[in-house]
Design a protein around this motif. Structure first.
Motif, mmCIF file in Angstrom:
data_model
loop_
_atom_site.group_PDB
_atom_site.id
_atom_site.type_symbol
_atom_site.label_atom_id
_atom_site.label_comp_id
_atom_site.label_asym_id
_atom_site.label_seq_id
_atom_site.Cartn_x
_atom_site.Cartn_y
_atom_site.Cartn_z
ATOM 1 N N LYS A 22 0.878 -1.174 0.000
ATOM 2 C CA LYS A 22 0.000 0.000 0.000
ATOM 3 C C LYS A 22 0.909 1.216 0.000
ATOM 4 O O LYS A 22 1.693 1.425 0.928
ATOM 5 C CB LYS A 22 -0.915 0.012 1.214
ATOM 6 C CG LYS A 22 -1.900 1.168 1.186
ATOM 7 C CD LYS A 22 -2.853 1.127 2.367
ATOM 8 C CE LYS A 22 -3.738 2.358 2.321
ATOM 9 N NZ LYS A 22 -4.373 2.603 3.602
ATOM 10 N N GLU A 25 1.204 7.223 2.299
ATOM 11 C CA GLU A 25 0.142 8.221 2.358
ATOM 12 C C GLU A 25 0.515 9.256 3.430
ATOM 13 O O GLU A 25 0.805 8.895 4.564
ATOM 14 C CB GLU A 25 -1.159 7.521 2.748
ATOM 15 C CG GLU A 25 -2.359 8.404 2.782
ATOM 16 C CD GLU A 25 -3.607 7.614 3.148
ATOM 17 O OE1 GLU A 25 -4.425 8.162 3.893
ATOM 18 O OE2 GLU A 25 -3.747 6.461 2.692
ATOM 19 N N ARG A 26 0.517 10.525 3.034
ATOM 20 C CA ARG A 26 0.864 11.596 3.966
ATOM 21 C C ARG A 26 -0.359 11.951 4.802
ATOM 22 O O ARG A 26 -1.446 12.131 4.278
ATOM 23 C CB ARG A 26 1.339 12.821 3.210
ATOM 24 C CG ARG A 26 1.806 13.908 4.126
ATOM 25 C CD ARG A 26 2.442 15.034 3.357
ATOM 26 N NE ARG A 26 2.848 16.045 4.292
ATOM 27 C CZ ARG A 26 2.660 17.332 4.116
ATOM 28 N NH1 ARG A 26 2.080 17.765 3.013
ATOM 29 N NH2 ARG A 26 3.057 18.187 5.014
ATOM 30 N N VAL A 27 -0.147 12.055 6.104
ATOM 31 C CA VAL A 27 -1.214 12.380 7.046
ATOM 32 C C VAL A 27 -0.687 13.478 7.967
ATOM 33 O O VAL A 27 0.471 13.450 8.358
ATOM 34 C CB VAL A 27 -1.595 11.141 7.902
ATOM 35 C CG1 VAL A 27 -2.708 11.456 8.855
ATOM 36 C CG2 VAL A 27 -1.930 9.961 7.027
ATOM 37 N N VAL A 36 3.761 9.817 7.736
ATOM 38 C CA VAL A 36 3.490 9.005 6.557
ATOM 39 C C VAL A 36 3.225 7.577 7.012
ATOM 40 O O VAL A 36 3.912 7.048 7.880
ATOM 41 C CB VAL A 36 4.681 9.039 5.572
ATOM 42 C CG1 VAL A 36 4.538 8.000 4.492
ATOM 43 C CG2 VAL A 36 4.824 10.420 4.965
ATOM 44 N N THR A 37 2.189 6.964 6.419
ATOM 45 C CA THR A 37 1.917 5.560 6.686
ATOM 46 C C THR A 37 1.970 4.788 5.372
ATOM 47 O O THR A 37 1.643 5.331 4.319
ATOM 48 C CB THR A 37 0.522 5.354 7.318
ATOM 49 O OG1 THR A 37 -0.472 5.754 6.388
ATOM 50 C CG2 THR A 37 0.378 6.128 8.604
ATOM 51 N N MET A 38 2.417 3.568 5.442
ATOM 52 C CA MET A 38 2.365 2.663 4.296
ATOM 53 C C MET A 38 2.295 1.258 4.853
ATOM 54 O O MET A 38 2.561 1.029 6.033
ATOM 55 C CB MET A 38 3.551 2.858 3.357
ATOM 56 C CG MET A 38 4.872 2.387 3.845
ATOM 57 S SD MET A 38 6.138 2.655 2.569
ATOM 58 C CE MET A 38 7.586 2.109 3.419
ATOM 59 N N MET A 65 8.117 8.761 1.499
ATOM 60 C CA MET A 65 7.321 9.205 0.353
ATOM 61 C C MET A 65 7.984 8.844 -0.981
ATOM 62 O O MET A 65 7.332 8.840 -2.013
ATOM 63 C CB MET A 65 7.068 10.711 0.417
ATOM 64 C CG MET A 65 6.073 11.108 1.493
ATOM 65 S SD MET A 65 4.467 10.309 1.356
ATOM 66 C CE MET A 65 3.834 11.038 -0.142
#
Length: 95
Positions: A22, A25-27, A36-38, A65
């Motif tokens: 996945k 994704e920047r949060v 960032v989560t992945m 990222m």
């Protein structure tokens, strides 16, 4: 009055490798911190591959990222439980 002793648990730091399944994704956190989560498909010789959420902050978040779905990564961080197991405060280790 005596203050109750606060016991700080030792965090478990691990290093694991896997494939990004996945994309990052920047949060933005409530405090305005960049996060960032992945999700990676973590690989281990002790068990079958499993999805593992990886969370990075600040400068490490920017490095995450650059990852894309399908990339192989090795990351280190604190192993924690938050709606599932995750690697928090993670850093990518160059291989």
């Amino acid at each position: 009055m005596n203050k109750p002793e606060v016991r700080k648990e030792k965090s478990i730091r691990i290093t694991t490798s896997g494939t990004v399944i996945k994309a990052p994704e920047r949060v933005k956190t409530a405090t305005g911190k960049v996060m960032v989560t992945m999700t990676i498909q973590a690989e281990s010789d002790k068990r079958s591959p499993y999805p593992l959420k990886v969370v990075a902050f600040d400068i490490n978040a920017l490095e995450f990222m650059t990852c894309q779905k399908g990339n192989k990564v090795t990351a280190t961080g604190r192993y924690e439980w938050f709606n599932g197991y995750q690697l928090t405060g993670a850093q990518i280790i160059p291989t």
